[in-house]
Design an enzyme around this catalytic site. Structure first.
Site, PDB file in Angstrom:
ATOM      1  CE1 TYR A  33       1.134  -0.257   4.394  1.00 25.76           C
ATOM      2  CE2 TYR A  33       0.102   1.905   4.338  1.00 25.76           C
ATOM      3  CZ  TYR A  33       0.908   0.980   4.972  1.00 25.76           C
ATOM      4  OH  TYR A  33       1.505   1.293   6.163  1.00 25.76           O
ATOM      5  CE  LYS A 149       3.243   3.180   3.177  1.00 33.38           C
ATOM      6  NZ  LYS A 149       3.346   3.189   4.630  1.00 33.38           N
ATOM      7  CD  GLU A 182       9.802   1.700  10.505  1.00 31.38           C
ATOM      8  OE1 GLU A 182       9.580   2.642   9.720  1.00 31.38           O
ATOM      9  OE2 GLU A 182       9.900   0.515  10.128  1.00 31.38           O
TER      10      GLU A 182
HETATM   11  N1  PDD Z   1       2.808   5.073   7.246  1.00 32.16           N
HETATM   12  N2  PDD Z   1       7.422   3.811   8.889  1.00 32.16           N
HETATM   13  C1  PDD Z   1       6.280   3.105   8.856  1.00 32.16           C
HETATM   14  C2  PDD Z   1       6.241   1.779   9.548  1.00 32.16           C
HETATM   15  C3  PDD Z   1       5.155   3.606   8.164  1.00 32.16           C
HETATM   16  O1  PDD Z   1       4.031   2.876   8.114  1.00 32.16           O
HETATM   17  C4  PDD Z   1       5.229   4.879   7.542  1.00 32.16           C
HETATM   18  C5  PDD Z   1       4.056   5.464   6.795  1.00 32.16           C
HETATM   19  C6  PDD Z   1       6.443   5.592   7.628  1.00 32.16           C
HETATM   20  C7  PDD Z   1       6.606   6.943   6.983  1.00 32.16           C
HETATM   21  O2  PDD Z   1       6.603   6.850   5.582  1.00 32.16           O
HETATM   22  P1  PDD Z   1       6.094   8.062   4.680  1.00 32.16           P
HETATM   23  O3  PDD Z   1       6.867   9.260   5.084  1.00 32.16           O
HETATM   24  O4  PDD Z   1       6.390   7.627   3.313  1.00 32.16           O
HETATM   25  O5  PDD Z   1       4.616   8.229   4.954  1.00 32.16           O
HETATM   26  C8  PDD Z   1       7.509   5.025   8.290  1.00 32.16           C
HETATM   27  C9  PDD Z   1       1.599   5.521   6.566  1.00 32.16           C
HETATM   28  C10 PDD Z   1       1.411   6.990   6.596  1.00 32.16           C
HETATM   29  C11 PDD Z   1       0.440   4.732   7.119  1.00 32.16           C
HETATM   30  O6  PDD Z   1       0.625   3.535   7.359  1.00 32.16           O
HETATM   31  O7  PDD Z   1      -0.642   5.289   7.306  1.00 32.16           O
END
Ligand code: PDD
Length: 285
Positions: A33, A149, A182
């Site tokens: 996703y 992801k 993270e």
């Molecule tokens: N999440 N780390 C994890 C585990 C994440 O799920 C996300 C993003 C990030 C940050 O990635 P980005 O800057 O590309 O959004 C880091 C999204 C926003 C979500 O699951 O809703």
């Protein structure tokens, strides 16, 4: 106004937006996703998000169901049809529908594509950033490829729930050596007591956030430095500032980690400056 979702080629009212019981996303979490921010009705960093999507699909050997250009058009259509000014667009692709069997389905199986969009409350997000959030820490018990992801987010779900049950907003994953990996859905940054900005290097053990990438570029463009390296929870406890970054919230200051107050307990100067600067460096589609 009723919400509209895109499901496998059709724009449907939410009540009719359904996937098959044997969709591999539903049965195995076999899919990926992306989440993009929407601002003034425009997609932020669409190109980078779709590049990462392509990479995630490639790592799992799921084929691209359509071109990145076509995916971009669908995402923008969903944003427009739902009249989203400020919010997020969600895109999910799974390996498709097939009789339940762990191995890959026949190659002609069509990947399933779902796109939804949702408005967010801007005032609430701004208030949150001005106040800062508290986080708890949890052991990182995820698989070894969280750079992909995937929609398999059970540890992230449990981590977030633990945070809420302990009166915090979010959770940070800590590895066996005490390294901050993270947050449950965001990357983590600190500013040390001597003013060094640090975020963990991106390898297979964290997601390479798009917000993280854009901010690193922005920081370098301003002639400032950022260290991409591992840092421990002890370092974070003693930091002057901490914050998290993600597409849905951009930069959110962290003012407490477990029972330790970070800095003076207020959102840090660097975090707030980066939050304000972000959209000067992001791409708006
Ligand atoms: N999440 N780390 C994890 C585990 C994440 O799920 C996300 C993003 C990030 C940050 O990635 P980005 O800057 O590309 O959004 C880091 C999204 C926003 C979500 O699951 O809703």
């Amino acid at each position: 106004m009723s919400r509209i979702a895109y499901v496998n080629g059709r724009y449907l009212p939410f009540a009719d937006a359904k996937v098959h019981v044997e969709d591999r996303g539903y049965q195995f979490g076999d899919g990926v996703y992306e989440v993009c921010e929407v601002r003034a009705g425009r997609l932020i960093d669409e190109r980078r998000h779709l590049e990462r999507l392509k990479r995630s699909l490639g790592e799992l050997r799921i084929r691209m169901p359509m071109s990145t250009r076509a995916l971009g058009i669908v995402m923008r259509d969903v944003v427009a049809r739902n009249r989203i000014g400020y919010g997020i667009v969600y895109l999910q692709i799974t390996r498709g529908v097939a009789r339940r069997d762990h191995a890959f389905p026949p190659p002609q199986t069509r990947p399933s594509v779902v796109v939804t969009a949702r408005a967010l409350n801007k005032a609430r997000n701004e208030a949150l950033a001005e106040q800062g959030i508290s986080v708890v820490t949890v052991p990182d018990n995820r698989w070894g490829r969280v750079d992909i992801k995937t929609i398999g987010l059970l540890p992230n779900v449990l981590a977030r729930q633990t945070a809420l049950e302990r009166g915090s907003r979010d959770a940070w994953f800590i590895d066996a050596r005490g390294i901050v990996m993270e947050a449950s859905s965001a990357n983590v940054w600190i500013v040390t007591s001597t003013g060094t900005l640090i975020t963990r290097h991106a390898d297979n053990a964290i997601l390479r956030g798009i917000t993280r990438t854009v901010l690193i570029d922005a920081i370098k463009a301003e002639g400032l430095t950022v260290e991409e390296r591992a840092f421990t929870l002890e370092e974070a406890y003693g930091a002057r500032e901490a914050f998290i970054t993600s597409a849905s919230q951009i930069v959110v200051p962290v003012v407490r980690v477990d029972d330790r107050i970070i800095g003076d307990g207020k959102p840090g100067r660097v975090a707030l400056a980066l939050r304000r600067a972000y959209h000067r460096y992001a791409e708006a589609g």
